[in-house]
Design a protein around this motif. Structure first.
Motif, PDB file in Angstrom:
ATOM      1  N   GLU A  26      15.456  49.737 202.095  1.00  0.00           N
ATOM      2  CA  GLU A  26      14.208  49.176 202.491  1.00  0.00           C
ATOM      3  C   GLU A  26      13.216  50.266 202.876  1.00  0.00           C
ATOM      4  O   GLU A  26      13.635  51.541 203.059  1.00  0.00           O
ATOM      5  CB  GLU A  26      14.308  48.074 203.558  1.00  0.00           C
ATOM      6  N   VAL A  27      11.936  49.727 202.838  1.00  0.00           N
ATOM      7  CA  VAL A  27      10.768  50.796 203.324  1.00  0.00           C
ATOM      8  C   VAL A  27      10.203  50.179 204.383  1.00  0.00           C
ATOM      9  O   VAL A  27       9.813  48.744 204.262  1.00  0.00           O
ATOM     10  CB  VAL A  27      10.221  50.798 201.851  1.00  0.00           C
ATOM     11  N   LEU A  28       9.562  50.839 205.396  1.00  0.00           N
ATOM     12  CA  LEU A  28       8.815  50.484 206.328  1.00  0.00           C
ATOM     13  C   LEU A  28       7.248  50.726 206.059  1.00  0.00           C
ATOM     14  O   LEU A  28       7.140  51.787 205.461  1.00  0.00           O
ATOM     15  CB  LEU A  28       8.840  51.274 207.814  1.00  0.00           C
ATOM     16  N   LEU A  29       6.473  49.690 205.716  1.00  0.00           N
ATOM     17  CA  LEU A  29       5.020  49.765 205.197  1.00  0.00           C
ATOM     18  C   LEU A  29       4.133  49.787 206.581  1.00  0.00           C
ATOM     19  O   LEU A  29       4.239  48.598 207.335  1.00  0.00           O
ATOM     20  CB  LEU A  29       4.921  48.763 204.226  1.00  0.00           C
ATOM     21  N   ALA A  64      -0.573  48.800 200.779  1.00  0.00           N
ATOM     22  CA  ALA A  64       0.138  49.364 202.033  1.00  0.00           C
ATOM     23  C   ALA A  64       0.619  50.591 201.825  1.00  0.00           C
ATOM     24  O   ALA A  64       0.841  51.221 200.761  1.00  0.00           O
ATOM     25  CB  ALA A  64       1.424  48.614 202.382  1.00  0.00           C
ATOM     26  N   GLU A  65       0.987  51.338 202.977  1.00  0.00           N
ATOM     27  CA  GLU A  65       1.388  52.812 202.852  1.00  0.00           C
ATOM     28  C   GLU A  65       2.662  52.952 203.517  1.00  0.00           C
ATOM     29  O   GLU A  65       3.009  52.417 204.400  1.00  0.00           O
ATOM     30  CB  GLU A  65       0.268  53.788 203.616  1.00  0.00           C
ATOM     31  N   VAL A  66       3.565  53.725 202.895  1.00  0.00           N
ATOM     32  CA  VAL A  66       4.728  53.984 203.009  1.00  0.00           C
ATOM     33  C   VAL A  66       4.704  54.777 204.307  1.00  0.00           C
ATOM     34  O   VAL A  66       4.058  55.982 204.509  1.00  0.00           O
ATOM     35  CB  VAL A  66       5.710  54.756 202.027  1.00  0.00           C
ATOM     36  N   VAL A  67       5.468  54.227 205.302  1.00  0.00           N
ATOM     37  CA  VAL A  67       5.465  54.983 206.599  1.00  0.00           C
ATOM     38  C   VAL A  67       7.080  55.662 207.009  1.00  0.00           C
ATOM     39  O   VAL A  67       7.304  56.616 207.627  1.00  0.00           O
ATOM     40  CB  VAL A  67       5.006  54.463 207.909  1.00  0.00           C
ATOM     41  N   ARG A  68       8.130  54.794 206.334  1.00  0.00           N
ATOM     42  CA  ARG A  68       9.322  55.354 206.604  1.00  0.00           C
ATOM     43  C   ARG A  68      10.202  54.834 205.382  1.00  0.00           C
ATOM     44  O   ARG A  68       9.824  53.796 204.919  1.00  0.00           O
ATOM     45  CB  ARG A  68      10.053  54.763 207.684  1.00  0.00           C
ATOM     46  N   ALA A  69      11.247  55.490 204.799  1.00  0.00           N
ATOM     47  CA  ALA A  69      11.967  55.051 203.767  1.00  0.00           C
ATOM     48  C   ALA A  69      13.591  55.177 204.133  1.00  0.00           C
ATOM     49  O   ALA A  69      13.720  56.095 204.896  1.00  0.00           O
ATOM     50  CB  ALA A  69      11.647  55.909 202.545  1.00  0.00           C
ATOM     51  N   GLY A  70      14.308  54.061 203.705  1.00  0.00           N
ATOM     52  CA  GLY A  70      15.595  53.952 204.074  1.00  0.00           C
ATOM     53  C   GLY A  70      16.424  55.100 203.282  1.00  0.00           C
ATOM     54  O   GLY A  70      15.878  55.680 202.271  1.00  0.00           O
ATOM     55  N   ALA A  71      17.612  55.354 203.728  1.00  0.00           N
ATOM     56  CA  ALA A  71      18.480  56.350 203.073  1.00  0.00           C
ATOM     57  C   ALA A  71      18.687  56.399 201.640  1.00  0.00           C
ATOM     58  O   ALA A  71      18.891  57.416 201.086  1.00  0.00           O
ATOM     59  CB  ALA A  71      19.666  56.511 203.964  1.00  0.00           C
ATOM     60  N   ALA A  72      18.623  55.188 201.146  1.00  0.00           N
ATOM     61  CA  ALA A  72      19.250  55.021 199.742  1.00  0.00           C
ATOM     62  C   ALA A  72      17.848  54.754 198.719  1.00  0.00           C
ATOM     63  O   ALA A  72      18.083  54.627 197.737  1.00  0.00           O
ATOM     64  CB  ALA A  72      20.088  53.803 199.545  1.00  0.00           C
ATOM     65  N   ARG A  74      15.052  55.988 196.796  1.00  0.00           N
ATOM     66  CA  ARG A  74      14.574  57.041 195.718  1.00  0.00           C
ATOM     67  C   ARG A  74      13.280  56.766 195.010  1.00  0.00           C
ATOM     68  O   ARG A  74      13.013  55.736 194.693  1.00  0.00           O
ATOM     69  CB  ARG A  74      15.680  57.261 194.594  1.00  0.00           C
ATOM     70  N   GLY A  75      12.498  57.768 194.932  1.00  0.00           N
ATOM     71  CA  GLY A  75      11.403  57.801 194.370  1.00  0.00           C
ATOM     72  C   GLY A  75      10.023  57.234 194.955  1.00  0.00           C
ATOM     73  O   GLY A  75       9.087  56.955 194.518  1.00  0.00           O
ATOM     74  N   LEU A  76      10.177  57.153 196.393  1.00  0.00           N
ATOM     75  CA  LEU A  76       9.030  56.730 197.101  1.00  0.00           C
ATOM     76  C   LEU A  76       9.200  57.481 198.281  1.00  0.00           C
ATOM     77  O   LEU A  76      10.252  57.747 198.781  1.00  0.00           O
ATOM     78  CB  LEU A  76       9.198  55.247 197.803  1.00  0.00           C
ATOM     79  N   SER A  77       8.235  57.860 198.699  1.00  0.00           N
ATOM     80  CA  SER A  77       7.800  58.934 199.787  1.00  0.00           C
ATOM     81  C   SER A  77       6.781  58.494 200.957  1.00  0.00           C
ATOM     82  O   SER A  77       5.900  57.721 200.465  1.00  0.00           O
ATOM     83  CB  SER A  77       7.358  60.355 199.224  1.00  0.00           C
ATOM     84  N   VAL A  78       6.818  58.849 202.123  1.00  0.00           N
ATOM     85  CA  VAL A  78       6.116  58.647 203.037  1.00  0.00           C
ATOM     86  C   VAL A  78       4.597  58.994 202.501  1.00  0.00           C
ATOM     87  O   VAL A  78       4.527  60.155 202.090  1.00  0.00           O
ATOM     88  CB  VAL A  78       6.311  59.597 204.613  1.00  0.00           C
ATOM     89  N   GLY A  79       3.828  58.317 202.717  1.00  0.00           N
ATOM     90  CA  GLY A  79       2.313  58.334 202.291  1.00  0.00           C
ATOM     91  C   GLY A  79       2.078  57.851 200.861  1.00  0.00           C
ATOM     92  O   GLY A  79       1.037  57.616 200.745  1.00  0.00           O
ATOM     93  N   PHE A 104       2.841  46.629 210.771  1.00  0.00           N
ATOM     94  CA  PHE A 104       3.933  47.054 209.916  1.00  0.00           C
ATOM     95  C   PHE A 104       4.610  46.129 209.432  1.00  0.00           C
ATOM     96  O   PHE A 104       4.956  44.940 209.922  1.00  0.00           O
ATOM     97  CB  PHE A 104       4.817  48.015 210.731  1.00  0.00           C
ATOM     98  N   PHE A 105       5.167  46.503 208.246  1.00  0.00           N
ATOM     99  CA  PHE A 105       6.301  45.177 207.727  1.00  0.00           C
ATOM    100  C   PHE A 105       7.375  45.935 206.851  1.00  0.00           C
ATOM    101  O   PHE A 105       7.258  46.972 206.427  1.00  0.00           O
ATOM    102  CB  PHE A 105       5.535  44.242 206.800  1.00  0.00           C
ATOM    103  N   VAL A 106       8.316  45.192 206.282  1.00  0.00           N
ATOM    104  CA  VAL A 106       9.635  45.843 205.283  1.00  0.00           C
ATOM    105  C   VAL A 106       9.486  45.074 204.100  1.00  0.00           C
ATOM    106  O   VAL A 106       9.151  43.948 204.007  1.00  0.00           O
ATOM    107  CB  VAL A 106      10.752  45.249 206.216  1.00  0.00           C
ATOM    108  N   ALA A 107       9.692  46.066 203.511  1.00  0.00           N
ATOM    109  CA  ALA A 107       9.759  45.522 201.954  1.00  0.00           C
ATOM    110  C   ALA A 107      11.044  46.444 201.342  1.00  0.00           C
ATOM    111  O   ALA A 107      11.365  47.485 201.802  1.00  0.00           O
ATOM    112  CB  ALA A 107       8.622  45.731 201.018  1.00  0.00           C
ATOM    113  N   LYS A 108      11.896  45.526 200.251  1.00  0.00           N
ATOM    114  CA  LYS A 108      12.752  46.361 199.636  1.00  0.00           C
ATOM    115  C   LYS A 108      12.137  47.084 198.412  1.00  0.00           C
ATOM    116  O   LYS A 108      10.919  46.752 197.862  1.00  0.00           O
ATOM    117  CB  LYS A 108      14.090  45.414 198.871  1.00  0.00           C
ATOM    118  N   GLN A 109      12.690  48.246 198.187  1.00  0.00           N
ATOM    119  CA  GLN A 109      12.089  49.489 197.194  1.00  0.00           C
ATOM    120  C   GLN A 109      11.737  48.617 195.761  1.00  0.00           C
ATOM    121  O   GLN A 109      10.984  48.812 195.200  1.00  0.00           O
ATOM    122  CB  GLN A 109      12.978  50.484 196.872  1.00  0.00           C
ATOM    123  N   SER A 110      12.756  47.803 195.617  1.00  0.00           N
ATOM    124  CA  SER A 110      12.837  46.960 194.105  1.00  0.00           C
ATOM    125  C   SER A 110      11.774  45.967 194.139  1.00  0.00           C
ATOM    126  O   SER A 110      11.230  45.636 192.945  1.00  0.00           O
ATOM    127  CB  SER A 110      14.000  46.414 194.131  1.00  0.00           C
TER     128      SER A 110
END
Ligand SMILES: [Zn+2]
Length: 143
Positions: A26-29, A64-72, A74-79, A104-110
């Protein structure tokens, strides 16, 4: 963080909630723009096309803007600037699961798509409603 919550039939409140914790995929947005759709008005009135429960955070047209990315992730970065899918399997983002009308909210990368640099935050929030109209036009055979 502050979040808009629909807390009952025709009752909304801005509430203080903990910043969500993300899982590995997941990603924190951070919300940048969130639209209001007729479906949100229906939801506030207690009506929607699939089951849901109050309280719910609305917001399915967003950028939204990515502010944190989960350990798994890939291909998404903060900002990174992103928009997202609103129907996820049996769930509808911003209806049966929490949406984007929060700091802030949560989404899965997919669920996410990168927002090209030449599109503004506002244009990004319009990708979902534009896609609905475009899809309806294509489905009806008009162009
Ligand atoms: Zn909508």
């Amino acid at each position: 963080m502050r979040a808009l919550q629909f807390i009952g039939d025709n009752r909304a409140a801005v509430t203080e909630l903990d910043v969500p914790v993300i899982g590995a995929d997941e990603v924190l947005l951070a919300s940048r723009r969130v639209g209001i759709c007729h479906s949100d008005i229906e939801l506030l009135a207690g009506r929607y096309i699939i089951p849901f429960e109050f309280p719910v955070i609305p917001g399915h047209e967003w950028s939204a803007e990515v502010v944190r990315a989960g350990a798994a992730v890939r291909g998404l970065s903060v900002g990174d600037r992103v928009v997202g899918e609103c129907v996820i399997g049996a769930d509808h983002f911003g209806f049966s699961i929490s949406g984007a009308a929060a700091e802030f909210f949560v989404a899965k990368q997919s669920w996410l798509h990168l927002l090209p640099e030449n599109l503004s935050w506002t244009q990004g929030a319009l990708v979902e409603p534009f896609s609905c109209g475009y899809y309806a036009t294509v489905r009806s055979g008009q162009s």
